[in-house]
Design a protein around this motif. Structure first.
Motif, PDB file in Angstrom:
ATOM      1  N   ALA A   5       0.854  -1.190   0.000  1.00 17.15           N
ATOM      2  CA  ALA A   5       0.000   0.000   0.000  1.00 17.15           C
ATOM      3  C   ALA A   5       0.883   1.230   0.000  1.00 17.15           C
ATOM      4  O   ALA A   5       1.888   1.288   0.722  1.00 17.15           O
ATOM      5  N   MET A   6       0.524   2.195  -0.814  1.00 12.93           N
ATOM      6  CA  MET A   6       1.211   3.488  -0.855  1.00 12.93           C
ATOM      7  C   MET A   6       0.212   4.582  -0.493  1.00 12.93           C
ATOM      8  O   MET A   6      -0.879   4.655  -1.077  1.00 12.93           O
ATOM      9  N   ILE A   7       0.593   5.426   0.444  1.00 15.42           N
ATOM     10  CA  ILE A   7      -0.272   6.520   0.883  1.00 15.42           C
ATOM     11  C   ILE A   7       0.393   7.840   0.483  1.00 15.42           C
ATOM     12  O   ILE A   7       1.299   8.323   1.161  1.00 15.42           O
ATOM     13  N   PRO A   8      -0.015   8.434  -0.650  1.00 14.17           N
ATOM     14  CA  PRO A   8       0.562   9.728  -1.043  1.00 14.17           C
ATOM     15  C   PRO A   8       0.087  10.814  -0.085  1.00 14.17           C
ATOM     16  O   PRO A   8      -1.109  10.880   0.242  1.00 14.17           O
ATOM     17  N   TYR A  47       3.512   2.037   3.062  1.00 15.32           N
ATOM     18  CA  TYR A  47       4.406   3.184   3.022  1.00 15.32           C
ATOM     19  C   TYR A  47       3.601   4.481   2.897  1.00 15.32           C
ATOM     20  O   TYR A  47       2.564   4.505   2.229  1.00 15.32           O
ATOM     21  N   VAL A  48       4.121   5.537   3.501  1.00 20.13           N
ATOM     22  CA  VAL A  48       3.669   6.897   3.201  1.00 20.13           C
ATOM     23  C   VAL A  48       4.705   7.488   2.256  1.00 20.13           C
ATOM     24  O   VAL A  48       5.909   7.315   2.463  1.00 20.13           O
ATOM     25  N   VAL A  49       4.261   8.164   1.199  1.00 18.64           N
ATOM     26  CA  VAL A  49       5.187   8.858   0.305  1.00 18.64           C
ATOM     27  C   VAL A  49       4.789  10.330   0.286  1.00 18.64           C
ATOM     28  O   VAL A  49       3.637  10.670   0.029  1.00 18.64           O
ATOM     29  N   THR A  50       5.745  11.207   0.599  1.00 24.18           N
ATOM     30  CA  THR A  50       5.415  12.606   0.832  1.00 24.18           C
ATOM     31  C   THR A  50       6.480  13.552   0.287  1.00 24.18           C
ATOM     32  O   THR A  50       7.617  13.156   0.043  1.00 24.18           O
ATOM     33  N   ASP A  51       6.065  14.812   0.108  1.00 21.33           N
ATOM     34  CA  ASP A  51       7.004  15.868  -0.272  1.00 21.33           C
ATOM     35  C   ASP A  51       7.288  16.790   0.907  1.00 21.33           C
ATOM     36  O   ASP A  51       7.944  17.809   0.756  1.00 21.33           O
TER      37      ASP A  51
END
Length: 244
Positions: A5-8, A47-51
């Motif tokens: 799972a990817m959480i943008p 995962y969390v994917v962030t800027d």
């Protein structure tokens, strides 16, 4: 089959800046979503994917897995694709960071599409919900989707589709819910392709997948996700959390 799972998670939000870091029952919204995704036990990794360094530090301090975007991205698919490029996985599920009350049943149905697709013909799976209110049908903020007899997406639009010319025919309208499960390769192919003309016109990223020949399986759900887009939504979420 390996499934992640990817959480943008962007910090900025036009209607509610910093919403993912707002307190929800003693924890930031993004951590509530991360925990909910873990709790489903549907994924090998979450995962969390962030800027945002603020979100990155918060998730990391909590002990969660988080990836920092290296580039600016116009949509969630691009952000996720960059993150998974070097991660070993077969299926990637996009979980919305501002939807902490995860619909486990629908996510499970999306994953099942790929587990039962022996010929690997489906590239993406996504959700739709029937809408009957005329205002909802005509609202350009609601992306509509039409499908073929096998529930493969034909087209997505902010316009009213299909056009109901023959009033003797019963027509159903479906709103697209932007929850996706992808084959990793479909996601990477999307990422490597510039924005396509129809996608640019409608501002709907699902169209790019169609324009490059990807098959999208649509599953109907009765559950409309509860997102946190405004301070009022956050208050509703707090009340719901107390009643869980």
């Amino acid at each position: 089959m390996r499934i992640i799972a990817m959480i943008p998670a962007r910090f900025e939000a036009a209607r509610f800046p910093g919403k993912l870091m707002k307190d929800l029952g003693g924890k930031p919204v993004i951590l509530r979503t991360y925990e909910a995704a873990l709790h489903t036990k549907l994924f090998d990794e979450v995962y969390v994917v962030t800027d945002s360094t603020i979100i990155f530090d918060s998730v990391q301090n909590f002990g969660g897995k988080v990836i920092m975007s290296r580039k600016e991205h116009e949509c969630g698919s691009d952000r996720i694709a960059e993150a998974v490029e070097n991660i070993e996985t077969d299926i990637v599920v996009n979980v919305q960071g501002d939807e902490p009350f995860i619909d486990e049943k629908s996510l499970s149905k999306l994953i099942k599409v790929f587990k039962t697709d022996a010929k690997k013909e489906i590239d993406l799976a996504s959700l739709k919900v029937e809408i009957t209110n005329q205002e909802d049908i005509e609202n350009p903020n609601n992306v509509k989707v039409i499908t073929d007899i096998n529930n493969l997406a034909i087209y997505f639009s902010r316009s009213v589709i299909p056009f109901h010319r023959d009033k003797k025919i019963i027509v159903k309208y479906y709103k697209h819910i932007g929850v996706y499960a992808f084959r990793k390769q479909a996601l990477l192919d999307f990422y490597k392709t510039p924005m396509t003309p129809l996608e640019a016109s409608e501002k709907i990223e699902a169209i790019r997948y169609q324009e490059i020949g990807k098959k999208i399986k649509m599953l109907e759900t009765n559950n409309i996700p509860i997102g946190i887009d405004t301070p009022e939504d956050l208050e509703k979420a707090k009340l719901r959390l107390k009643n869980v």
